[in-house]
Design a protein around this motif. Structure first.
Motif, PDB file in Angstrom:
ATOM      1  N   LEU A   1       0.813  -1.168  -0.089  1.00  0.00           N
ATOM      2  CA  LEU A   1       0.119   0.069  -0.044  1.00  0.00           C
ATOM      3  C   LEU A   1       0.920   1.367  -0.250  1.00  0.00           C
ATOM      4  N   ASP A   2       0.432   2.425  -0.679  1.00  0.00           N
ATOM      5  CA  ASP A   2       1.282   3.497  -0.822  1.00  0.00           C
ATOM      6  C   ASP A   2       0.831   4.226   0.478  1.00  0.00           C
ATOM      7  N   SER A   3       1.895   5.145   1.050  1.00  0.00           N
ATOM      8  CA  SER A   3       1.465   5.826   2.071  1.00  0.00           C
ATOM      9  C   SER A   3       2.224   7.027   2.088  1.00  0.00           C
ATOM     10  N   PRO A   4       2.021   8.184   2.862  1.00  0.00           N
ATOM     11  CA  PRO A   4       3.055   9.394   2.599  1.00  0.00           C
ATOM     12  C   PRO A   4       4.409   9.155   3.147  1.00  0.00           C
ATOM     13  N   ILE A   5       4.779   8.250   3.406  1.00  0.00           N
ATOM     14  CA  ILE A   5       6.188   7.869   3.995  1.00  0.00           C
ATOM     15  C   ILE A   5       6.774   6.715   3.492  1.00  0.00           C
TER      16      ILE A   5
ATOM     17  N   VAL B   1      -7.855  -4.338   6.551  1.00  0.00           N
ATOM     18  CA  VAL B   1      -6.549  -3.700   6.741  1.00  0.00           C
ATOM     19  C   VAL B   1      -6.193  -2.433   6.075  1.00  0.00           C
ATOM     20  N   ARG B   2      -6.602  -2.653   4.690  1.00  0.00           N
ATOM     21  CA  ARG B   2      -6.410  -1.450   3.692  1.00  0.00           C
ATOM     22  C   ARG B   2      -7.066  -0.181   4.296  1.00  0.00           C
ATOM     23  N   ALA B   3      -8.330  -0.280   4.777  1.00  0.00           N
ATOM     24  CA  ALA B   3      -9.328   0.883   4.987  1.00  0.00           C
ATOM     25  C   ALA B   3      -8.592   1.315   6.379  1.00  0.00           C
ATOM     26  N   ALA B   4      -8.290   0.442   7.472  1.00  0.00           N
ATOM     27  CA  ALA B   4      -7.665   1.026   8.460  1.00  0.00           C
ATOM     28  C   ALA B   4      -6.560   2.012   8.481  1.00  0.00           C
ATOM     29  N   LEU B   5      -5.703   1.203   7.504  1.00  0.00           N
ATOM     30  CA  LEU B   5      -4.139   1.869   7.049  1.00  0.00           C
ATOM     31  C   LEU B   5      -4.592   3.454   6.662  1.00  0.00           C
TER      32      LEU B   5
ATOM     33  N   ALA C   1      -4.951   9.235   6.967  1.00  0.00           N
ATOM     34  CA  ALA C   1      -5.673  10.458   6.754  1.00  0.00           C
ATOM     35  C   ALA C   1      -5.989  11.229   8.030  1.00  0.00           C
ATOM     36  N   GLY C   2      -5.706  10.769   9.324  1.00  0.00           N
ATOM     37  CA  GLY C   2      -5.904  11.519  10.581  1.00  0.00           C
ATOM     38  C   GLY C   2      -6.647  10.802  11.327  1.00  0.00           C
ATOM     39  N   ASP C   3      -7.331   9.666  11.265  1.00  0.00           N
ATOM     40  CA  ASP C   3      -8.175   8.919  12.301  1.00  0.00           C
ATOM     41  C   ASP C   3      -7.327   8.101  13.009  1.00  0.00           C
ATOM     42  N   LEU C   4      -6.891   8.595  14.157  1.00  0.00           N
ATOM     43  CA  LEU C   4      -6.052   7.878  15.110  1.00  0.00           C
ATOM     44  C   LEU C   4      -6.782   6.472  15.818  1.00  0.00           C
ATOM     45  N   ARG C   5      -8.208   6.495  15.734  1.00  0.00           N
ATOM     46  CA  ARG C   5      -8.735   5.345  16.239  1.00  0.00           C
ATOM     47  C   ARG C   5      -9.004   4.091  15.239  1.00  0.00           C
ATOM     48  N   ALA C   6      -8.473   4.214  13.914  1.00  0.00           N
ATOM     49  CA  ALA C   6      -8.497   3.516  12.999  1.00  0.00           C
ATOM     50  C   ALA C   6      -8.272   2.209  13.188  1.00  0.00           C
TER      51      ALA C   6
ATOM     52  N   ASN D   1       9.129  -6.157  17.222  1.00  0.00           N
ATOM     53  CA  ASN D   1       7.591  -5.965  16.867  1.00  0.00           C
ATOM     54  C   ASN D   1       7.350  -6.130  15.474  1.00  0.00           C
ATOM     55  N   PRO D   2       6.424  -6.817  15.069  1.00  0.00           N
ATOM     56  CA  PRO D   2       6.190  -7.340  13.704  1.00  0.00           C
ATOM     57  C   PRO D   2       5.080  -6.527  13.094  1.00  0.00           C
ATOM     58  N   VAL D   3       4.445  -5.666  13.849  1.00  0.00           N
ATOM     59  CA  VAL D   3       3.478  -4.845  13.322  1.00  0.00           C
ATOM     60  C   VAL D   3       3.673  -3.513  13.425  1.00  0.00           C
ATOM     61  N   GLY D   4       4.560  -2.694  13.041  1.00  0.00           N
ATOM     62  CA  GLY D   4       5.048  -1.254  13.167  1.00  0.00           C
ATOM     63  C   GLY D   4       3.859  -0.502  12.933  1.00  0.00           C
TER      64      GLY D   4
END
Length: 175
Positions: free
Chosen positions: A13-17, A64-68, A73-78, A133-136
């Motif tokens: 998945l693409d992300s800002p970083i 998983v995609r939707a949560a990431l 996008a700024g939803d820290l509870r995702a 930690n495997p899920v950074g």
């Protein structure tokens, strides 16, 4: 005779970083997450936690995609409802659970994290568990800093760690 290797789907998945890699099982549960330039680390951690693993390129499951995407996008509870399954020792899983208790945008030292799990002298072991930690991002190891406040010890690189913390702080202040 050895059993069959664990079969996981490797999604991208693409992300800002940078591109994020996800490893999910047949039930769509997240088993690992890392950055594309750390794919070897992701593979090593999977082998360490599960033994022989077969990674097959595929799509990241929709939850998983939707949560990431929502988190970036700024939803820290995702990640709150996201199913994550990890290997690791009991000690490692306690450290990882404590990481998830650190509020978004805040930091703790390795010593504070050791104290939080009731083992204040286990600072070095906490650091090792943090590094395994495997899920950074989902299990936010980026929220742990050096005793003097330095942004140290992030497998994705200090610049990503800084970005993640700034992203969380900015998202917390949005209306």
């Amino acid at each position: 005779m050895k059993g069959e290797p664990m079969r996981l789907t490797l999604g991208r998945l693409d992300s800002p970083i940078g591109q994020v890699l996800t490893a999910t099982d047949a039930d769509g549960r997240l088993r690992a997450l890392d950055f594309h330039d750390y794919e070897d680390r992701l593979r090593r951690l999977l082998i360490r936690h599960y033994g022989e693993v077969e990674l097959v390129e595929g799509e990241t499951p929709e939850p998983v995609r939707a949560a990431l995407e929502a988190w970036f996008a700024g939803d820290l509870r995702a990640f709150d409802g996201l199913t994550v399954v990890t290997g690791g020792t009991d000690f490692q899983r306690r450290v990882w659970a404590a990481l998830r208790e650190i509020p978004a945008g805040e930091t703790r030292s390795y010593g504070q994290l050791a104290a939080a799990i009731g083992q204040p002298t286990a600072v070095r072991a906490v650091g090792l568990a943090n590094g395994a930690n495997p899920v950074g991002i989902v299990t936010p190891c980026h929220r742990v800093i050096g005793a003097g406040g330095a942004l140290t010890g992030y497998a994705g690189g200090v610049e990503r760690k800084r970005w993640l913390l700034e992203h969380e702080r900015a998202a917390r202040t949005r209306p």
